[in-house]
Design a protein around this motif. Structure first.
Motif, PDB file in Angstrom:
ATOM      1  N   SER A  68       0.821  -1.202   0.000  1.00 49.75           N
ATOM      2  CA  SER A  68       0.000   0.000   0.000  1.00 49.75           C
ATOM      3  C   SER A  68       0.860   1.259   0.000  1.00 49.75           C
ATOM      4  CB  SER A  68      -0.919   0.000   1.232  1.00 49.75           C
ATOM      5  OG  SER A  68      -1.595   1.220   1.370  1.00 49.75           O
ATOM      6  N   ARG A  80       1.875   4.030  -3.598  1.00 50.05           N
ATOM      7  CA  ARG A  80       1.560   5.451  -3.527  1.00 50.05           C
ATOM      8  C   ARG A  80       2.487   6.293  -4.410  1.00 50.05           C
ATOM      9  NH1 ARG A  80      -0.735   8.983  -2.753  1.00 50.05           N
ATOM     10  NH2 ARG A  80      -1.087   9.901  -0.728  1.00 50.05           N
ATOM     11  N   ALA A  86      -4.288  11.246  -2.129  1.00 47.99           N
ATOM     12  CA  ALA A  86      -4.818  10.173  -1.289  1.00 47.99           C
ATOM     13  C   ALA A  86      -6.215   9.774  -1.725  1.00 47.99           C
ATOM     14  CB  ALA A  86      -4.829  10.622   0.172  1.00 47.99           C
ATOM     15  N   TYR A  99      -6.010   7.374  -4.752  1.00 49.28           N
ATOM     16  CA  TYR A  99      -5.528   6.087  -4.240  1.00 49.28           C
ATOM     17  C   TYR A  99      -6.655   5.347  -3.519  1.00 49.28           C
ATOM     18  CZ  TYR A  99      -3.577   2.816  -0.902  1.00 49.28           C
ATOM     19  OH  TYR A  99      -3.353   1.702  -0.150  1.00 49.28           O
ATOM     20  N   ALA A 100      -7.378   6.070  -2.657  1.00 46.55           N
ATOM     21  CA  ALA A 100      -8.433   5.432  -1.874  1.00 46.55           C
ATOM     22  C   ALA A 100      -9.503   4.820  -2.761  1.00 46.55           C
ATOM     23  CB  ALA A 100      -9.061   6.457  -0.919  1.00 46.55           C
ATOM     24  N   LEU A 134      -8.271   0.907  -2.296  1.00 51.00           N
ATOM     25  CA  LEU A 134      -8.820   0.401  -1.036  1.00 51.00           C
ATOM     26  C   LEU A 134      -9.781  -0.773  -1.218  1.00 51.00           C
ATOM     27  CD1 LEU A 134      -9.368   3.548   1.230  1.00 51.00           C
ATOM     28  CD2 LEU A 134      -7.593   1.789   1.381  1.00 51.00           C
ATOM     29  N   ASN A 178      -2.241   4.872   3.614  1.00 57.02           N
ATOM     30  CA  ASN A 178      -2.709   5.816   2.596  1.00 57.02           C
ATOM     31  C   ASN A 178      -2.201   7.218   2.905  1.00 57.02           C
ATOM     32  OD1 ASN A 178      -4.069   7.141   0.530  1.00 57.02           O
ATOM     33  ND2 ASN A 178      -5.979   7.253   1.665  1.00 57.02           N
ATOM     34  N   SER A 179      -2.204   7.585   4.188  1.00 57.58           N
ATOM     35  CA  SER A 179      -1.784   8.926   4.569  1.00 57.58           C
ATOM     36  C   SER A 179      -0.270   9.093   4.460  1.00 57.58           C
ATOM     37  CB  SER A 179      -2.239   9.225   6.000  1.00 57.58           C
ATOM     38  OG  SER A 179      -1.883  10.536   6.364  1.00 57.58           O
TER      39      SER A 179
END
Length: 473
Positions: A373, A377, A383, A386-387, A391, A416-417
């Motif tokens: 994950s 990125r 973000a 990506y989410a 996810l 993710n962050s």
């Protein structure tokens, strides 16, 4: 539109191609074609031929027209998650418009920022204080923290180029990296966190509320807020260590003047919102049931900002981020909800189960998925994109691998962050900070990679142990 026309082509080709391809076994024709439109939205959010809101509006409209399911998709706008994040934007507007965010920053700098390292910690503390009510971390770090730290840096004589290493290089990087920590500490600290809540509920059957999220992320987050400024300091060590902080903030506080009535009211509303969000989960840890709807708290808090004169409705109307988020957020949640009703995610789980095997080691699978994950990125400039893209897939893979659901959701929320730390384009605030000219790509990528790995190690050790101690995994 003219310059980005080529980016529109994949958005059109993908649903068109899938429309004429026979659905895989176990998936209905309507579910398969709906997936084509969902995939089109993902590609649109990544390529950005136009704004996120327009990407989703066009996709939702096309899906509703060709699949005759517009009422199902538009149900996404009735999601409490959408209105929670939308209402929280009101706080961000209030903190900027009233000057309360700047006042807090200057006050902290005056009290604690007498060295460059301490100023790094002041940045972290400031971001932590305002993060629960600013779901746009671009507005938070780029609109509140960055201008203040930049003025400090320039005042002490650190400019892009020859004097960047005096203090500016470190302090600019630190703004971004501490924001990537605070962004996973609260559900409302970053808009894509609310997508994690929705996807976790649909795919894993896990209910993550605001309070539970905050309690779970508190310990690993605080540990990282201690480590991250220190790591950045020693990897990009500033030449100047002492700062005349009191002289630096005098002018800023003079411009703000005495604390206004609006700011005092905003502090009260802020405390009300935090208590409303946190108390149900805090009481729940002691077996006491307290029912307070967190979205209702957010809407009431935002309304109070208007009714008590903290900000005007027209000022909120000018905030493009809030309205863009409302449109694209509701659209993507609507498409995901429609896919869930069409049994797409259970079908995806069966496919993955037949083709991927992690062995009988769920924790190893969690580590592998979490690390992947972070690495992936590198390919995402936000973000949010990506989410939306990753996810659902990673949550489904983890579910099939037998990973404990709550730990999977929390780990992926974190990665993710802080996965966005890797690059100078990994989030909306990154180009703002990098564009100031103090940092090189090489330094950013090296320091960012180290910080992302440290964050992951802390998550998988201290964080995982904390979750077990709480009894939530």
């Amino acid at each position: 539109m003219k310059n980005g026309a080529w980016r529109v082509i994949p958005m059109v080709i993908i649903p068109l191609a899938i429309w004429f391809i026979t659905p895989p076994e176990g998936l209905t024709v309507s579910a398969w074609r709906l997936f084509g439109f969902y995939l089109s939205a993902i590609v649109g959010l990544i390529l950005k031929p136009f704004s996120e809101a327009l990407v989703l509006l066009s996709t939702v409209g096309a899906a509703g027209l060709f699949l005759n399911n517009v009422s199902i998709i538009l149900a996404g706008y009735a999601s409490t998650t959408v209105w929670l994040v939308f209402s929280a934007f009101g706080f961000g507007v209030a903190f900027i418009k009233t000057g309360l965010g700047r006042r807090i920053a200057y006050s902290m700098t005056r009290s604690f920022g007498n060295t460059t390292l301490r100023l790094g910690y002041v940045t972290a503390l400031l971001d932590l204080v305002i993060s629960p009510i600013t779901p746009s971390n671009t507005a938070r770090s780029g609109g509140i923290v960055f201008p203040i730290i930049l003025s400090v840096v320039k005042t002490i004589g650190s400019e892009p180029g020859a004097t960047a290493k005096k203090a500016g290089s470190y302090l600019m990087l630190n703004i971004y990296f501490v924001m990537k920590v605070t962004s996973f500490m609260f559900a409302t600290a970053m808009a894509p966190n609310l997508l994690m809540i929705e996807f976790s509920k649909k795919i894993l059957g896990v209910q993550l509320d605001w309070g539970l999220w905050a309690v779970a992320m508190l310990v690993p987050g605080l540990v990282l807020l201690v480590l991250v400024p220190l790591i950045g300091y020693y990897m990009d060590k500033p030449e100047l260590t002492k700062i005349d902080n009191k002289k630096l903030v005098e002018e800023g506080l003079r411009d703000l003047g005495p604390m206004q009535k609006k700011e005092k009211i905003l502090v009260g509303i802020f405390i009300f919102a935090l208590l409303g969000w946190a108390l149900p989960s805090v009481f729940g840890l002691f077996g006491i049931k307290l029912v307070i709807n967190e979205t209702a708290v957010a809407i009431v808090s935002m309304s109070l900002c208007f009714l008590l004169g903290v900000i005007g409705w027209d000022e909120f109307l000018d905030n493009k981020g809030a309205w863009n988020t409302l449109i694209w957020f509701g659209g993507i949640i609507g498409l995901a909800s429609a896919l869930d009703k069409a049994k797409f995610f259970p079908w995806l789980a069966d496919v993955i189960k037949d083709n991927i095997n992690f062995g009988n080691n769920p924790f190893l699978a969690l580590v592998i998925i979490g690390f992947f994950s972070i690495v992936i990125r590198y390919f995402f400039a936000s973000a949010s994109s990506y989410a939306v893209a990753m996810l659902p897939v990673l949550l489904t893979v983890g579910k099939v691998a037998g990973i404990e659901p709550m730990s999977l959701a929390l780990v992926l929320a974190g990665t993710n962050s802080y996965g966005g730390s890797l690059t100078h384009y990994g989030g909306g605030a990154a180009p703002i900070i990098f564009g100031a000219g103090y940092n090189t790509v090489k330094t950013w990528w090296i320091v960012g990679a180290v910080i992302a790995i440290v964050c992951f190690v802390v998550t998988m050790t201290i964080g995982y142990g904390w979750w077990k101690l709480l009894g939530i995994i």
